[in-house]
Structure formats: structure tokens, C-alpha cells
Design an enzyme around this catalytic site. Sequence first.
Site, PDB file in Angstrom:
ATOM      1  N   PHE A   1      77.828  51.693  -4.279  1.00  0.00           N
ATOM      2  CA  PHE A   1      77.470  50.944  -3.069  1.00  0.00           C
ATOM      3  C   PHE A   1      76.643  49.712  -3.379  1.00  0.00           C
ATOM      4  O   PHE A   1      76.552  48.800  -2.564  1.00  0.00           O
ATOM      5  CB  PHE A   1      76.723  51.851  -2.082  1.00  0.00           C
ATOM      6  CG  PHE A   1      75.247  51.967  -2.348  1.00  0.00           C
ATOM      7  CD1 PHE A   1      74.756  52.866  -3.281  1.00  0.00           C
ATOM      8  CD2 PHE A   1      74.341  51.173  -1.659  1.00  0.00           C
ATOM      9  CE1 PHE A   1      73.393  52.974  -3.525  1.00  0.00           C
ATOM     10  CE2 PHE A   1      72.976  51.263  -1.900  1.00  0.00           C
ATOM     11  CZ  PHE A   1      72.503  52.168  -2.841  1.00  0.00           C
ATOM     12  N   LYS A   2      76.047  49.656  -4.555  1.00  0.00           N
ATOM     13  CA  LYS A   2      75.210  48.506  -4.897  1.00  0.00           C
ATOM     14  C   LYS A   2      76.000  47.197  -4.826  1.00  0.00           C
ATOM     15  O   LYS A   2      75.434  46.141  -4.582  1.00  0.00           O
ATOM     16  CB  LYS A   2      74.633  48.676  -6.302  1.00  0.00           C
ATOM     17  CG  LYS A   2      73.902  49.992  -6.566  1.00  0.00           C
ATOM     18  CD  LYS A   2      72.462  49.906  -6.219  1.00  0.00           C
ATOM     19  CE  LYS A   2      71.520  50.981  -6.719  1.00  0.00           C
ATOM     20  NZ  LYS A   2      71.924  52.362  -6.661  1.00  0.00           N
TER      21      LYS A   2
END
Length: 471
Positions: A111-112
Site C-alpha cells: 500500500f505504500k
Amino acid sequence: MDYISTRGNAPALNFEGATLAGLASDGGLYVPRSWPSFTKAEIAEMAGLPYAQLAQRIMLPFVADSLSAERLLELTTAAYGRFAHAAVTPLKQFDSQQWLLELFHGPTLAFKDVALQMLGLLFEEFLSRPNADGTTRNLTIVGATSGDTGSAAIDAVAGRAGVDIFMLHPKGRVSDVQRRQMTTVLAPNVHNIAIDGSFDDAQAMVKRMFNDTAMTSRFNIGAVNSINWARLMAQVVYYFAAALQLGAPHRPVAFSVPTGNFGDVFAGYVAAKMGLPIERLIVATNVNDILHRALANGDYSAGTVTPTAAPSMDIQVSSNFERLLFDLNGRDGVAMAAQMAGFESTKAMALTNAQREGAAGLFSSARADAGEMAQAIRWAYDASGELIDPHTAIGLHAARAAGIDASVPVVTLATAHPAKFPDAVERATGHRPLLPARVGDLFDREERCAELPGDYDAVAAYVAARATPKA
Ligand SMILES: *Cc1c(COP(=O)(O)O)cnc(C)c1O
């Protein structure tokens, strides 16, 4: 919008300044001076917008004096155009209550990427604007990673003009896929450093460098860790995207968030402040459970880090928790500075009553051990045929244990692709997840990485010898 420090003793900055600064000069974190909010009707109108347009709507109040609405849309379109799914962050259903929000369709499978693809473009945009005296700007990014920030940040800035990146990771404590996603990027502006120590040791060195005038006087040091406000801002968007699909603003939604540094779940808090009806934010931790203890009984005291199969959550000090504590304590920077000074000297602090009661209104928490994590991986597979990664599994365990009213959908944030952590997934299900084709020949590429002792002076000297000094 301007930005103030949680410790009350640094100059307020506009969005551009806060993005380039990362950490505030008093050691605090930048937060918006006030929370922008949308009416129910405004939120209802966002339903059905393509992700890049929704992102522009949500981010605009935060960036307004630094970017035009048109330019912001160009940047969100470029950032989210690199995702491998048209919905960018698609939702999947497990059963009548449990949902999964897949945040891993970006280039490095965690998700970064959602935040860092945007941050890389923001750096390039702001660094292309000359200083008042006409000199060009440059930035020396120094970061610490427990695995996923490093690869996502490196992908976002590799080869970009004006930026050097120095990324510290704890040697031997990130997965092979995570390490190779960092060390096989051979662009000359990318510098990987494996240090002897834990993620917390690496993060402490990075924080120290931000306050080391010998370094800050020579280099413009910037941050890509979630201490950088722009990252959290970008993460607010997917809370809106998911909730809108599930009936918001007419129906509340709960979220379960696999948590380490408290950045992702703080973005959920911001979404709630902006008017999104969030029933509950469930903070899911592994056995490194400082946040679970803090939320359950006000005891924020750091132990030693236990390595687990979910390394991005192997954290005892959660930097972004300070942003919440500041907001819940009447935004009193002097009190916050004193509270954090106490924590920094004793590694423990008690939450105030205002902080405990304020947090209890929106947050709950749960902790999963290795057995509960494996059980959640198996449950997801049996329920839907989905393979989920160990971090996501901790979130799913917490989601199912939270006792949320059956009428409220519960969304677990899927923070990493299962193929980033194939061994744990295979142990739990007997199935080995495959790396998606977009990561290419990761295991055949050359690696480049320095190894340094867990010693601040050695790391500072390494950076100073390679970074571009200020103009
Ligand atoms: C970074 C990360 C987390 C923790 O997120 P925070 O914002 O630090 O709380 C959880 N899962 C994965 C896979 C991560 O990469």
C-alpha cells in the site's frame, strides 16, 4: 492550508514547505492547522468518480496554496495511472460483513505505493521551482524501512532530478522480495544501507539526522517515512473510495488496519475528521503490541521488538501516534513536547484522560499472535479462495474479533500482496502465491547495498560523502 508542528516550536509552513521538510525543526510532526471537512451532500456527489478525480477532490483543500486544481489532477492521474488495476484500490467481499480493500496493485506490491507514487511526483514538482535567488533546489531523502517503504520510495524517486535517496533497512529482517525490490534498483541517485539493528534503531538514526545541524546545515534533508504529511494525505483517499462504494455517506463503515507506524490508520482518522462516517477504526497489531496496550489501557511503553512474519509491523515506537495524541489533547504543542520528552527519556508514557477518552470514541484495537495470523490466512482462503499476506491477516483477525454490529460493513486494508511473503502464506494454506508479472525478473537482477554498523556517526559519514550539498 498551512501546517503546524505537534511540538509547537517550529515555523508554520505551507504544503510545499511541509512536504519538502518532512519532520519539523523542533522534532515534531506537521499537521494541518485545521481539518477541512465536506458536507454529507458533497461526499454523496463523490460517488462513482474515477480514483484520480476522487484523489484530487480529497487532496485539494490540503494543497490549495501550493498547487492548482488542474495541476493536482495531472499529478493524481500520473501517479494512479501506474497501478495494475483500473479501480486502483479494488474492494473484494468475503461474506455478508467482511470486505477486503486491495491496496497492493502499485509497482512494489504494498500500500505504500499509493502514497509514495504521489510523493515522488510532488518532490519533482516542487524541486523544479527555483529558489528565490534563482538557484536550483535539491533534496537528500533519508529514510528507514521495515521493508515496504523502502522499495516504494525508491521506485517513486529513482532517476528523478534533484533527489538523492538513502534508505536504511535492518539487515536480515526484511524479506528477500522486499530487499531485492530495493537493492536491484541501480539508478545512481539510490543508496541502500543495511544496518546491524532493528527498524526502530534505523528510524532513531534517521530522526537524529533531521536534528543534526552538522548535516542539516549542509544538506536539504527530506523524509519519505510516514512522518511526511503528504503521504498520509494521499492515504485518506482510499478510505473515501471504499466507504463510498459501500454506501457512505448514508451508511457508516468500519475499517481494520494492520498497523505499525500508525500512518495508515491515522489517515482513517483524518477521513473521519473530514466528514466520512466511520463507525470504528480497528488498530490491528502483531505481538509487538505497544499500540494495543496504549489504546486498551493508556500504557504507551516500548518493549523490545520481536521479529514476526509481518515485519512491517515489527515496531515498538509508532511515530504518527504523536499526531493523534496532539489532536486529542487540545492541540497543545507545549504539553506534547513535554509528553514526548518524557517518552524519549523513559521509553514509557501514560496517555492523558482526554487522549484516552478521545481515542476510545473512534478506535479499538486487537493483537494477533502467529497462530491467529495463520488461522486468518486459512479463513480467507476457505471463504473466498483469496490468498492474503501476513499483515493483512492480522487485520482480518482483528476485524472478525471486533464485534462490530452486523449491519455495518467491516473493511480490512490489504496492505501487501501475498507474494511478498510467500513462505508464511504457503505454510498456512499449502499454496504458494506467485509474483505478478509486473515485477519482472527480480531474482535474476544484480543487487547493490552498503552494510554499516548500527552506529549513527558511520551512517552520517556515509551520507555526507555521497549526498549533493545545498545550492
Ligand atoms: C507499512 C506497512 C504496514 C504498517 O503501516 P503503518 O502506516 O506504518 O501503520 C502494514 N502492512 C504493510 C504490508 C506495510 O508495508
